[in-house]
Motif scaffolding. Sequence first.
Motif, PDB file in Angstrom:
ATOM      1  N   ALA A  95       2.851   5.928   5.442  1.00  0.00           N
ATOM      2  CA  ALA A  95       3.117   4.746   4.610  1.00  0.00           C
ATOM      3  C   ALA A  95       3.346   3.518   5.470  1.00  0.00           C
ATOM      4  N   LEU A  96       4.044   3.682   6.588  1.00  0.00           N
ATOM      5  CA  LEU A  96       4.260   2.561   7.499  1.00  0.00           C
ATOM      6  C   LEU A  96       2.937   2.050   8.066  1.00  0.00           C
ATOM      7  N   ALA A  97       2.047   2.976   8.432  1.00  0.00           N
ATOM      8  CA  ALA A  97       0.755   2.575   8.993  1.00  0.00           C
ATOM      9  C   ALA A  97      -0.044   1.752   7.983  1.00  0.00           C
ATOM     10  N   ALA A  98      -0.013   2.155   6.724  1.00  0.00           N
ATOM     11  CA  ALA A  98      -0.730   1.406   5.683  1.00  0.00           C
ATOM     12  C   ALA A  98      -0.143   0.010   5.512  1.00  0.00           C
ATOM     13  N   ASP A  99       1.204  -0.080   5.474  1.00  0.00           N
ATOM     14  CA  ASP A  99       1.854  -1.389   5.326  1.00  0.00           C
ATOM     15  C   ASP A  99       1.569  -2.283   6.522  1.00  0.00           C
ATOM     16  N   LEU A 100       1.632  -1.721   7.714  1.00  0.00           N
ATOM     17  CA  LEU A 100       1.384  -2.510   8.916  1.00  0.00           C
ATOM     18  C   LEU A 100      -0.059  -3.001   8.973  1.00  0.00           C
ATOM     19  N   SER A 101      -1.002  -2.165   8.525  1.00  0.00           N
ATOM     20  CA  SER A 101      -2.412  -2.592   8.483  1.00  0.00           C
ATOM     21  C   SER A 101      -2.589  -3.766   7.539  1.00  0.00           C
ATOM     22  N   ARG A 102      -1.943  -3.684   6.366  1.00  0.00           N
ATOM     23  CA  ARG A 102      -2.059  -4.763   5.398  1.00  0.00           C
ATOM     24  C   ARG A 102      -1.445  -6.049   5.938  1.00  0.00           C
ATOM     25  N   LEU A 103      -0.298  -5.935   6.569  1.00  0.00           N
ATOM     26  CA  LEU A 103       0.364  -7.108   7.132  1.00  0.00           C
ATOM     27  C   LEU A 103      -0.437  -7.687   8.299  1.00  0.00           C
ATOM     28  N   GLU A 104      -1.130  -6.801   9.034  1.00  0.00           N
ATOM     29  CA  GLU A 104      -1.968  -7.286  10.133  1.00  0.00           C
ATOM     30  C   GLU A 104      -3.148  -8.090   9.599  1.00  0.00           C
ATOM     31  N   VAL A 105      -3.785  -7.585   8.543  1.00  0.00           N
ATOM     32  CA  VAL A 105      -4.903  -8.299   7.938  1.00  0.00           C
ATOM     33  C   VAL A 105      -4.462  -9.664   7.404  1.00  0.00           C
ATOM     34  N   GLU A 106      -3.224  -9.722   6.867  1.00  0.00           N
ATOM     35  CA  GLU A 106      -2.706 -10.982   6.335  1.00  0.00           C
ATOM     36  C   GLU A 106      -2.238 -11.927   7.433  1.00  0.00           C
ATOM     37  N   GLY A 107      -2.302 -11.468   8.697  1.00  0.00           N
ATOM     38  CA  GLY A 107      -1.934 -12.337   9.799  1.00  0.00           C
ATOM     39  C   GLY A 107      -0.440 -12.424  10.051  1.00  0.00           C
ATOM     40  N   ARG A 108       0.322 -11.446   9.562  1.00  0.00           N
ATOM     41  CA  ARG A 108       1.778 -11.489   9.736  1.00  0.00           C
ATOM     42  C   ARG A 108       2.293 -10.472  10.750  1.00  0.00           C
ATOM     43  N   VAL A 109       1.408  -9.588  11.194  1.00  0.00           N
ATOM     44  CA  VAL A 109       1.751  -8.597  12.211  1.00  0.00           C
ATOM     45  C   VAL A 109       0.559  -8.492  13.163  1.00  0.00           C
ATOM     46  N   GLN A 110       0.843  -8.297  14.442  1.00  0.00           N
ATOM     47  CA  GLN A 110      -0.213  -8.129  15.438  1.00  0.00           C
ATOM     48  C   GLN A 110      -0.115  -6.744  16.046  1.00  0.00           C
TER      49      GLN A 110
ATOM     50  N   PRO B 206      -8.906   7.226   9.401  1.00  0.00           N
ATOM     51  CA  PRO B 206      -7.810   6.758   8.539  1.00  0.00           C
ATOM     52  C   PRO B 206      -7.495   5.282   8.760  1.00  0.00           C
ATOM     53  N   GLN B 207      -7.528   4.834  10.033  1.00  0.00           N
ATOM     54  CA  GLN B 207      -7.257   3.424  10.310  1.00  0.00           C
ATOM     55  C   GLN B 207      -8.352   2.535   9.728  1.00  0.00           C
ATOM     56  N   GLY B 208      -9.610   2.962   9.849  1.00  0.00           N
ATOM     57  CA  GLY B 208     -10.710   2.179   9.295  1.00  0.00           C
ATOM     58  C   GLY B 208     -10.597   2.031   7.794  1.00  0.00           C
ATOM     59  N   ALA B 209     -10.234   3.128   7.107  1.00  0.00           N
ATOM     60  CA  ALA B 209     -10.066   3.063   5.656  1.00  0.00           C
ATOM     61  C   ALA B 209      -8.921   2.129   5.283  1.00  0.00           C
TER      62      ALA B 209
ATOM     63  N   ARG C  52     -18.438   7.319   0.036  1.00  0.00           N
ATOM     64  CA  ARG C  52     -17.165   7.767   0.599  1.00  0.00           C
ATOM     65  C   ARG C  52     -16.736   6.820   1.715  1.00  0.00           C
ATOM     66  N   GLY C  53     -15.509   6.981   2.164  1.00  0.00           N
ATOM     67  CA  GLY C  53     -15.058   6.271   3.343  1.00  0.00           C
ATOM     68  C   GLY C  53     -14.777   4.804   3.115  1.00  0.00           C
ATOM     69  N   ILE C  54     -15.419   3.946   3.911  1.00  0.00           N
ATOM     70  CA  ILE C  54     -15.136   2.514   3.887  1.00  0.00           C
ATOM     71  C   ILE C  54     -15.448   1.908   2.530  1.00  0.00           C
ATOM     72  N   ASP C  55     -16.572   2.274   1.914  1.00  0.00           N
ATOM     73  CA  ASP C  55     -16.932   1.703   0.608  1.00  0.00           C
ATOM     74  C   ASP C  55     -15.834   1.962  -0.419  1.00  0.00           C
ATOM     75  N   ALA C  56     -15.402   3.204  -0.513  1.00  0.00           N
ATOM     76  CA  ALA C  56     -14.382   3.554  -1.501  1.00  0.00           C
ATOM     77  C   ALA C  56     -13.086   2.792  -1.237  1.00  0.00           C
TER      78      ALA C  56
END
Length: 363
Positions: free
Chosen positions: A334-349, A130-133, A156-160
Amino acid sequence: MNTPTPEQDERCAWLRLTLVPAVNPRAQQQLLAALGSPQAVIDASTATVAQVAGSEVAQALARGPERELLERTLAWLSQDGHHLVTLADADYPKALLEGAAPPCVLYANGRRELLNAPAIAIVGSRNATPQGARDAEAFAESLSNAGLCVVSGLARGIDAAAHRGGLKGRSSSVAVMGTGADRVYPAANRDLAHALAQGGCLLSEFPIGTAACAGNFPRRNRLISGLSRGVLVVEAALHSGSLITARLAAEQGRDVFAIPGSIHSSLSKGCHELIRQGAKLVESAQDVLVELGLAGAKQEAPRKERTHPLLEKMGFAPVSIDQMAERTGVGAAALAADLSRLEVEGRVQALPGGWFQRIDPAS
């Protein structure tokens, strides 16, 4: 009966050259190099063709493609959004022309102009965590918003997840298929394929009707890397097909990126091996942009992302997802998804032990 236009005649000549099973891509290239055009190949005598590509190819070409396949292909091409992209077209993907033996024809369903857009490939395990996706989708959305079309293989998975993220961003996504462009594999991705046909592009070098076959996917992987400026591997086991894509990318002079993971996860071992071999370790979309010389690219995230309320709730002290759930009333997923996105954007570590910390933009 309507008289075919010159464009229709030329299209039929390309199909008559490329839809004959015994005339493989290498033979097609040889004949075009020797005779100049598909129509010249079709019009040439059997003896002339045999001198260039051998008697077996000459006899097969004289018989021509199966009539039913030719008619089915022309019917598919007559539908809105369906395209035959040939080596003679000005908008044939220029990135593929840089490599050896580009396919003579490509079948596209969707936004043909994306085939020449600056692109990044994102690939990884079919059995993604789930984290990888979430990481794949977040990276893809950020890179798409920075001006890179996201290319992947519709698996499936990462590609999708990568395709979903690319479609969310402004630069969209291209799916390179290991089947004919009229077939969706796996069937579970049918809705995603429909979304790509509408807002992105489905692409295949295989004739209409081609079923999924193990031998097709290395050829698909070559196109994925060939279309892209670099390949990002998100999660991969040591014997993953994603490593084949990464190897092809390196051979084609493309950059290879990998996201590191836990030493205890089998899906991190492929990425760690790539890093040992010289792939660039990345932790954010910005890392990819810097390596590609696009560090100044403007990442146009939606307004709600720029003023994400989660950041205000976090403060600057480390917090866990459970603590954030208490503060916000939002579910953990939902929090995990938001935090992952913010981490990728460099706003959360992300911190050890499942903790997260907001990053001060001024720091």
